[in-house]
Write a protein that holds these residues in place. Structure first.
Motif, PDB file in Angstrom:
ATOM      1  N   ALA A 245      -5.835  10.224  18.978  1.00 14.04           N
ATOM      2  CA  ALA A 245      -6.582  10.636  17.783  1.00 14.04           C
ATOM      3  C   ALA A 245      -6.141  12.010  17.311  1.00 14.04           C
ATOM      4  N   CYS A 246      -5.801  12.879  18.252  1.00 10.62           N
ATOM      5  CA  CYS A 246      -5.336  14.218  17.903  1.00 10.62           C
ATOM      6  C   CYS A 246      -4.012  14.141  17.138  1.00 10.62           C
ATOM      7  N   LEU A 247      -3.090  13.329  17.637  1.00  6.06           N
ATOM      8  CA  LEU A 247      -1.798  13.155  16.962  1.00  6.06           C
ATOM      9  C   LEU A 247      -1.982  12.535  15.581  1.00  6.06           C
ATOM     10  N   TRP A 248      -2.858  11.538  15.489  1.00  9.59           N
ATOM     11  CA  TRP A 248      -3.096  10.880  14.199  1.00  9.59           C
ATOM     12  C   TRP A 248      -3.729  11.858  13.203  1.00  9.59           C
ATOM     13  N   SER A 249      -4.697  12.649  13.655  1.00  8.55           N
ATOM     14  CA  SER A 249      -5.337  13.637  12.780  1.00  8.55           C
ATOM     15  C   SER A 249      -4.312  14.632  12.242  1.00  8.55           C
ATOM     16  N   PHE A 250      -3.417  15.065  13.105  1.00  7.24           N
ATOM     17  CA  PHE A 250      -2.366  16.007  12.680  1.00  7.24           C
ATOM     18  C   PHE A 250      -1.465  15.351  11.629  1.00  7.24           C
ATOM     19  N   PHE A 251      -1.080  14.111  11.867  1.00  2.80           N
ATOM     20  CA  PHE A 251      -0.197  13.405  10.935  1.00  2.80           C
ATOM     21  C   PHE A 251      -0.865  13.237   9.572  1.00  2.80           C
ATOM     22  N   VAL A 252      -2.123  12.778   9.575  1.00  2.00           N
ATOM     23  CA  VAL A 252      -2.837  12.540   8.313  1.00  2.00           C
ATOM     24  C   VAL A 252      -3.046  13.840   7.546  1.00  2.00           C
ATOM     25  N   THR A 253      -3.466  14.887   8.263  1.00  2.00           N
ATOM     26  CA  THR A 253      -3.782  16.160   7.603  1.00  2.00           C
ATOM     27  C   THR A 253      -2.538  16.825   7.022  1.00  2.00           C
ATOM     28  N   MET A 254      -1.467  16.844   7.794  1.00  2.00           N
ATOM     29  CA  MET A 254      -0.282  17.612   7.389  1.00  2.00           C
ATOM     30  C   MET A 254       0.691  16.818   6.520  1.00  2.00           C
ATOM     31  N   PHE A 255       0.701  15.491   6.651  1.00  3.80           N
ATOM     32  CA  PHE A 255       1.710  14.708   5.933  1.00  3.80           C
ATOM     33  C   PHE A 255       1.134  13.752   4.890  1.00  3.80           C
ATOM     34  N   ILE A 256      -0.145  13.392   5.016  1.00  2.84           N
ATOM     35  CA  ILE A 256      -0.760  12.491   4.035  1.00  2.84           C
ATOM     36  C   ILE A 256      -1.618  13.281   3.044  1.00  2.84           C
ATOM     37  N   TYR A 257      -2.639  13.990   3.564  1.00  5.00           N
ATOM     38  CA  TYR A 257      -3.521  14.751   2.676  1.00  5.00           C
ATOM     39  C   TYR A 257      -2.852  16.029   2.178  1.00  5.00           C
ATOM     40  N   ARG A 258      -2.188  16.709   3.048  1.00  3.92           N
ATOM     41  CA  ARG A 258      -1.437  17.940   2.732  1.00  3.92           C
ATOM     42  C   ARG A 258      -2.294  19.007   2.033  1.00  3.92           C
ATOM     43  N   ASP A 259      -3.576  19.080   2.440  1.00  2.00           N
ATOM     44  CA  ASP A 259      -4.472  20.115   1.918  1.00  2.00           C
ATOM     45  C   ASP A 259      -4.475  21.357   2.801  1.00  2.00           C
ATOM     46  N   TYR A 260      -3.788  21.274   3.913  1.00  2.00           N
ATOM     47  CA  TYR A 260      -3.824  22.371   4.894  1.00  2.00           C
ATOM     48  C   TYR A 260      -2.434  22.985   5.014  1.00  2.00           C
ATOM     49  N   LYS A 261      -2.393  24.311   5.040  1.00  3.85           N
ATOM     50  CA  LYS A 261      -1.116  25.020   5.089  1.00  3.85           C
ATOM     51  C   LYS A 261      -0.605  25.123   6.531  1.00  3.85           C
ATOM     52  N   TRP A 262       0.692  24.968   6.675  1.00  6.06           N
ATOM     53  CA  TRP A 262       1.299  25.089   7.998  1.00  6.06           C
ATOM     54  C   TRP A 262       1.073  26.479   8.584  1.00  6.06           C
ATOM     55  N   SER A 263       1.036  27.476   7.718  1.00  3.92           N
ATOM     56  CA  SER A 263       0.860  28.856   8.195  1.00  3.92           C
ATOM     57  C   SER A 263      -0.513  29.088   8.819  1.00  3.92           C
ATOM     58  N   GLU A 264      -1.487  28.189   8.522  1.00  2.00           N
ATOM     59  CA  GLU A 264      -2.846  28.349   9.060  1.00  2.00           C
ATOM     60  C   GLU A 264      -3.026  27.655  10.413  1.00  2.00           C
ATOM     61  N   LEU A 265      -2.034  26.863  10.823  1.00  5.48           N
ATOM     62  CA  LEU A 265      -2.149  26.130  12.081  1.00  5.48           C
ATOM     63  C   LEU A 265      -2.301  27.036  13.311  1.00  5.48           C
ATOM     64  N   PRO A 266      -1.538  28.148  13.403  1.00  8.39           N
ATOM     65  CA  PRO A 266      -1.716  29.012  14.587  1.00  8.39           C
ATOM     66  C   PRO A 266      -3.147  29.514  14.745  1.00  8.39           C
ATOM     67  N   ASN A 267      -3.804  29.874  13.627  1.00  7.58           N
ATOM     68  CA  ASN A 267      -5.198  30.333  13.707  1.00  7.58           C
ATOM     69  C   ASN A 267      -6.125  29.210  14.155  1.00  7.58           C
ATOM     70  N   LEU A 268      -5.864  27.993  13.671  1.00  9.98           N
ATOM     71  CA  LEU A 268      -6.678  26.858  14.087  1.00  9.98           C
ATOM     72  C   LEU A 268      -6.509  26.598  15.584  1.00  9.98           C
ATOM     73  N   MET A 269      -5.274  26.673  16.062  1.00  6.14           N
ATOM     74  CA  MET A 269      -5.019  26.470  17.491  1.00  6.14           C
ATOM     75  C   MET A 269      -5.701  27.556  18.320  1.00  6.14           C
ATOM     76  N   TYR A 270      -5.661  28.778  17.817  1.00  7.01           N
ATOM     77  CA  TYR A 270      -6.300  29.892  18.539  1.00  7.01           C
ATOM     78  C   TYR A 270      -7.804  29.666  18.657  1.00  7.01           C
ATOM     79  N   ARG A 271      -8.446  29.252  17.544  1.00  5.64           N
ATOM     80  CA  ARG A 271      -9.891  29.015  17.572  1.00  5.64           C
ATOM     81  C   ARG A 271     -10.241  27.854  18.512  1.00  5.64           C
TER      82      ARG A 271
END
Length: 429
Positions: A245-271
């Protein structure tokens, strides 16, 4: 005296503001020193407490929920829910609850549910004439479903606290009907309020637009299918489903919806890492606390205490419910599950109550605590999202508490609500 030292030290540490995880750990050390238990034994218990494969489900589910929450799924789920219930009187309040149901099936977190759905729905409801405190109370009460509907992080913690004797898959499936019961009950009440207070109707969405919304939302909802479909079919375990589910969520968010910036991923991982670290520290210290309780024979004493009150299991369940409701207002959910499960499970086992059923009773109880002052974390989030004072939100919550208590009684005294589906899918022995 042993139990007094252990529990009193915990109460004092919490009262002076020590973080819950460290309060649990320090009180375990105090109890161990009192009974001359070597501290090395506590270290072994702490290590064993976090050295479990099933615990990997927690960081994976937290990360999957965080990715989807920040990747635009909340807005899409609101639009999706609007198709089915938005056109009736008071439809926006129903949309809020239904969207919370869907979002809870992805995030497994009431706090994330309230923050994500609330940020979309509270301003929209106010714009259509709903009071802000009412919108906040609908959001907060609806988010309790996230604790029941899979993938609930707290169900994983309960399974761990039960010593791994309760199947995570059985707990996930058991939460479906209680969650839907809560959803339906809240919706019925909101429809009643809508007619009584004259809340507006929404407009039906044209078929072509509705089809477009469904197709867009389907990508995110596939996360639910992956989690539950995989577990119930036996293709993979709860932990494996969390990773997929984690891999699928990443795929959908980053490649299908594309509403989230790649530059914001490190902050999300940190949180996410920060949250997981806190949870794991708590689990490790709770394992020490549980070991000290066992050495003190506290679970056996508690069992004797409850059976001395009454031999009627319904009376004892009512006493346990009252105790959980009170404690749930004073401490967060995860530490209470970790501390109380080893104590109360022997009591319910002695009464012939199924551990899966008791898990659902505990989830509903402590879920109510999350929206009850003075420590209700979800209540504070709802207050912040709605920009309303806590007092105003609590006042508006009163009818919702009544519905939640009704659901709690039904889940407590009708075991089939929790156990029918797990039996149906062969998840219980």
């Amino acid at each position: 005296m042993d139990a007094f030292i252990l529990l009193c030290s915990l109460a004092v540490l919490l009262a002076v503001g020590v973080p819950v995880a460290y309060a649990v750990g320090l009180s375990a050390i105090a109890g161990a020193l009192w009974i001359d238990l070597p501290l090395e034994a506590l270290m072994i218990q702490m290590t064993n407490g976090v050295n479990k494969f099933s615990l990997l489900a927690i960081p994976f589910f937290i990360l999957a929920g965080a990715i989807m929450a920040e990747g635009g799924i909340a807005r899409r789920l609101v639009s999706f829910a609007y198709i089915f219930v938005g056109f009736v009187r008071g439809g926006l309040s129903l949309v809020n609850i239904v969207a919370s149901t869907f979002f809870g099936a992805i995030s497994g977190s009431s706090v994330a549910d309230t923050a994500s759905i609330g940020s979309v729905m509270v301003p929209e409801m106010e714009k259509k004439g709903y009071p802000r405190d009412y919108a906040a109370s609908v959001t907060a009460s609806g988010s309790v479903q996230a604790i029941l509907i899979p993938p609930s992080h707290n169900a994983v913690i309960y399974s761990l606290a039960a010593g791994g004797t309760v199947s995570i898959a059985a707990l996930f499936v058991a939460g479906i009907l209680p969650g839907l019961l809560l959803c339906t009950s809240l919706m019925v009440m909101c429809v009643g309020f809508a007619h009584k207070r004259g809340y507006p109707k929404g407009e039906a969405i044209p078929f072509r637009e509705a089809l477009k919304i469904c197709l867009d939302t389907l990508w995110g909802l596939m996360t639910v299918v992956i989690i539950m479909g995989g577990i119930m079919s036996g293709v993979f375990t709860a932990t494996e489903s969390a990773a997929i589910a984690c891999l699928w969520s990443f795929f959908v968010t980053m490649f299908i919806y594309r509403d989230y910036k790649w530059s914001e991923l490190p902050n999300l991982m940190y949180r996410t890492i920060k949250t997981v670290t806190i949870v794991m520290i708590l689990i490790g210290f709770a394992a020490c606390f549980g070991a000290v309780m066992t050495y003190m024979q506290l679970p056996m004493r508690i069992t004797e205490f409850f059976t001395a009150i009454s031999q009627n299991k319904y009376v004892i369940l009512m006493c346990i419910n009252v105790m959980l409701l009170v404690l749930g207002t004073l401490m967060d959910m995860a530490p209470l599950i970790l501390i109380l499960t080893p104590v109360l499970l022997p009591v319910t086992n002695a009464l012939g109550i199924d551990p899966v059923h008791f898990g659902m009773i505990m989830m509903v109880n402590l879920g109510i605590g999350l929206i009850t002052p003075p420590v209700g974390s979800v209540l504070f989030v709802a207050s912040a999202v709605s920009k309303q004072k806590i007092e105003a939100v609590v006042k508006a919550m009163m009818p919702f508490y009544c519905v939640l208590f009704m659901v709690l009684l039904l889940v407590t005294y009708i075991p089939a609500i929790s156990l029918w589906l797990p039996h149906l899918f062969g998840l219980m022995g």
